[in-house]
Design a protein around this motif. Structure first.
Motif, short mmCIF file in Angstrom:
data_model
loop_
_atom_site.label_atom_id
_atom_site.label_comp_id
_atom_site.label_asym_id
_atom_site.label_seq_id
_atom_site.Cartn_x
_atom_site.Cartn_y
_atom_site.Cartn_z
N VAL A 1 1.60 6.01 14.02
CA VAL A 1 1.98 4.93 13.11
C VAL A 1 1.06 4.97 11.89
O VAL A 1 -0.10 5.36 11.98
CB VAL A 1 1.87 3.52 13.76
CG1 VAL A 1 2.91 3.31 14.82
CG2 VAL A 1 0.46 3.27 14.28
N ALA A 2 1.62 4.54 10.75
CA ALA A 2 0.83 4.31 9.53
C ALA A 2 1.37 3.03 8.93
O ALA A 2 2.51 2.99 8.45
CB ALA A 2 0.96 5.49 8.56
N LEU A 3 0.55 1.98 8.98
CA LEU A 3 1.00 0.65 8.61
C LEU A 3 0.23 0.14 7.40
O LEU A 3 -1.00 -0.02 7.45
CB LEU A 3 0.79 -0.32 9.79
CG LEU A 3 1.35 0.13 11.14
CD1 LEU A 3 0.98 -0.88 12.22
CD2 LEU A 3 2.87 0.29 11.06
N GLY A 4 0.94 -0.15 6.33
CA GLY A 4 0.35 -0.83 5.19
C GLY A 4 0.48 -2.32 5.39
O GLY A 4 1.55 -2.82 5.74
N ASP A 5 -0.61 -3.05 5.19
CA ASP A 5 -0.57 -4.47 5.52
C ASP A 5 -1.60 -5.23 4.70
O ASP A 5 -2.50 -4.64 4.09
CB ASP A 5 -0.87 -4.66 7.01
CG ASP A 5 -0.24 -5.91 7.58
OD1 ASP A 5 0.51 -6.60 6.87
OD2 ASP A 5 -0.53 -6.22 8.75
N VAL B 1 -4.60 -2.80 3.34
CA VAL B 1 -5.10 -1.71 4.19
C VAL B 1 -3.96 -0.81 4.64
O VAL B 1 -2.79 -1.22 4.62
CB VAL B 1 -5.81 -2.27 5.46
CG1 VAL B 1 -7.02 -3.11 5.10
CG2 VAL B 1 -4.84 -3.06 6.32
N VAL B 2 -4.32 0.39 5.02
CA VAL B 2 -3.42 1.22 5.81
C VAL B 2 -4.14 1.50 7.12
O VAL B 2 -5.27 2.02 7.10
CB VAL B 2 -3.03 2.54 5.12
CG1 VAL B 2 -2.19 3.40 6.06
CG2 VAL B 2 -2.26 2.27 3.83
N VAL B 3 -3.52 1.12 8.21
CA VAL B 3 -4.08 1.36 9.53
C VAL B 3 -3.20 2.39 10.24
O VAL B 3 -1.97 2.27 10.22
CB VAL B 3 -4.16 0.06 10.34
CG1 VAL B 3 -4.63 0.33 11.77
CG2 VAL B 3 -5.10 -0.93 9.66
N THR B 4 -3.85 3.38 10.83
CA THR B 4 -3.11 4.41 11.56
C THR B 4 -3.50 4.37 13.04
O THR B 4 -4.56 3.88 13.41
CB THR B 4 -3.40 5.82 11.00
OG1 THR B 4 -4.81 6.06 11.07
CG2 THR B 4 -2.94 5.94 9.56
N GLY B 5 -2.62 4.91 13.86
CA GLY B 5 -2.89 4.99 15.29
C GLY B 5 -1.92 5.96 15.94
O GLY B 5 -0.99 6.45 15.28
N ASN C 1 0.87 -1.17 0.00
CA ASN C 1 0.00 0.00 0.00
C ASN C 1 0.91 1.23 0.00
O ASN C 1 2.09 1.11 -0.39
CB ASN C 1 -0.95 -0.04 1.20
CG ASN C 1 -2.26 0.68 0.92
OD1 ASN C 1 -2.27 1.86 0.55
ND2 ASN C 1 -3.38 -0.01 1.05
N LEU D 1 -6.17 -6.46 12.77
CA LEU D 1 -4.99 -5.60 12.93
C LEU D 1 -5.31 -4.40 13.82
O LEU D 1 -4.52 -4.05 14.71
CB LEU D 1 -4.48 -5.15 11.55
CG LEU D 1 -3.26 -4.22 11.58
CD1 LEU D 1 -2.08 -4.87 12.30
CD2 LEU D 1 -2.87 -3.83 10.15
N VAL E 1 -7.58 3.64 7.20
CA VAL E 1 -7.74 4.82 6.35
C VAL E 1 -7.71 4.48 4.87
O VAL E 1 -7.97 5.34 4.03
CB VAL E 1 -6.68 5.89 6.67
CG1 VAL E 1 -6.87 6.39 8.09
CG2 VAL E 1 -5.27 5.34 6.49
N ASP E 2 -7.39 3.26 4.54
CA ASP E 2 -7.44 2.82 3.14
C ASP E 2 -7.70 1.32 3.15
O ASP E 2 -7.14 0.60 3.99
CB ASP E 2 -6.13 3.14 2.42
CG ASP E 2 -6.21 2.91 0.91
OD1 ASP E 2 -7.33 2.75 0.39
OD2 ASP E 2 -5.16 2.91 0.24
N ARG E 3 -8.53 0.86 2.25
CA ARG E 3 -8.84 -0.58 2.17
C ARG E 3 -9.21 -0.90 0.74
O ARG E 3 -10.10 -0.28 0.16
CB ARG E 3 -10.02 -0.91 3.10
CG ARG E 3 -10.45 -2.37 3.06
CD ARG E 3 -11.70 -2.61 3.89
NE ARG E 3 -11.46 -2.47 5.31
CZ ARG E 3 -11.01 -3.45 6.10
NH1 ARG E 3 -10.74 -4.63 5.58
NH2 ARG E 3 -10.84 -3.25 7.39
N HIS F 1 -0.42 8.46 4.08
CA HIS F 1 -1.40 8.63 5.18
C HIS F 1 -0.74 8.98 6.51
O HIS F 1 -1.41 9.03 7.53
CB HIS F 1 -2.20 7.34 5.35
CG HIS F 1 -3.00 6.97 4.13
ND1 HIS F 1 -4.20 7.57 3.82
CD2 HIS F 1 -2.76 6.08 3.14
CE1 HIS F 1 -4.67 7.06 2.69
NE2 HIS F 1 -3.82 6.15 2.27
N VAL G 1 -4.63 -8.06 5.02
CA VAL G 1 -5.51 -8.68 6.00
C VAL G 1 -6.43 -9.66 5.29
O VAL G 1 -6.76 -9.50 4.11
CB VAL G 1 -6.35 -7.63 6.76
CG1 VAL G 1 -5.44 -6.71 7.57
CG2 VAL G 1 -7.21 -6.81 5.81
#
Lengths: 187, 71
Positions: free
Chosen positions: A163-167, B57-61, A51, B2, B17-19, A56, A169
């Protein structure tokens, strides 16, 4: 319960990526042409993220950024452009061959705000609260100890850090025959 | 899953924030997925699942201003 030990997973990943040949196919899928135009062609060709987490991450000038699993350096280089000369980006990877490639691309780009380090995401070689932002792209999914890796990210971020993690799932359970295949560890 | 993992270790403001779908044709671009593996997947995985069983996906935190890790 993972089907693979940490050692098995690291061996599969390292031996695969140290001989990986690039094709721009992944970069063309994830990044805009104008983004790729300003980067060393080798870094673009060896992009293996899933990604575009840097897009982001909300990076601003002067921030300290950690790119976990930097590979040949495409997201490290993107981040370095965004944080500018007042900022700093550390690219971390467990595969020496990929770090060697990243060093070449960083030198080619003339980026003097990047440091490259060898290490594991489950045991980050940095003091507490070292970074403002962590990005990672298609790397956490390769860990057999994801919660450990996330706890390490929390530790090395400053309070309020991001954090901004592309992954990748899964939305459903894969058939067991697939989960036992070594390459299935990526999802 | 996640997002839950991020929350459990102590992150806050966790969001996807993205999927997007990630299909077999996309997996074929990566060195970790050789042709023989993809052939295996096509045999084992019902074709109707190819469209959405894997997503990118992009997951933020954010690390809370004041916190101790939950795990």
């Amino acid at each position: 319960m993972p089907y693979f030990s940490d050692a098995d997973a690291r061996t599969i990943i390292s031996t695969t990526y140290e001989k990986a040949q690039g094709s721009r196919a992944v970069a063309a899928m994830l990044y805009a042409p104008e983004e790729l135009a300003v980067l060393p062609p080798g870094a673009v060709a060896l992009a293996f993220g899933v990604n575009h987490p840097v897009r982001h991450a909300g990076l601003v000038r002067g921030e300290r950024v950690l790119d976990i699993g930097c590979g040949a350096g495409i997201d490290t280089l993107f981040a370095a452009r965004l944080v500018g000369s007042d900022g700093r980006v550390v690219g971390l990877d467990m595969t020496p061959a990929m770090l060697d490639r990243a060093r070449g691309h960083v030198a080619e780009a003339g980026a003097d705000n990047i440091e490259l380090r060898e290490g594991l995401m489950e045991a980050l070689p940095f003091p507490d609260e070292s970074f403002d932002v962590i990005v990672s792209n298609g790397v956490l999914n390769l860990s057999t100890r994801k919660s450990r890796a996330l706890a390490e990210m929390l530790r090395v971020l400053r309070p309020g850090g991001r954090v901004a993690l592309g992954d990748l799932v899964l939305t459903d359970t894969l058939p067991e025959a697939l989960m036992k295949d070594p390459t299935a560890l990526a999802v | 899953m996640l997002r839950k993992k991020l929350f459990n270790v102590g992150f806050e403001a966790v969001a996807t924030v993205d999927r997007r779908p990630f299909r077999l044709a996309d997996l074929a671009r990566y060195p970790l997925f050789p042709p023989e593996f993809l052939d295996f997947v096509r045999r084992v995985l019902p074709s109707e699942l190819d469209h959405d069983i894997v997503q990118t996906v992009v997951v933020t935190g954010r690390r809370p201003i004041s916190s101790t890790p939950r795990a």
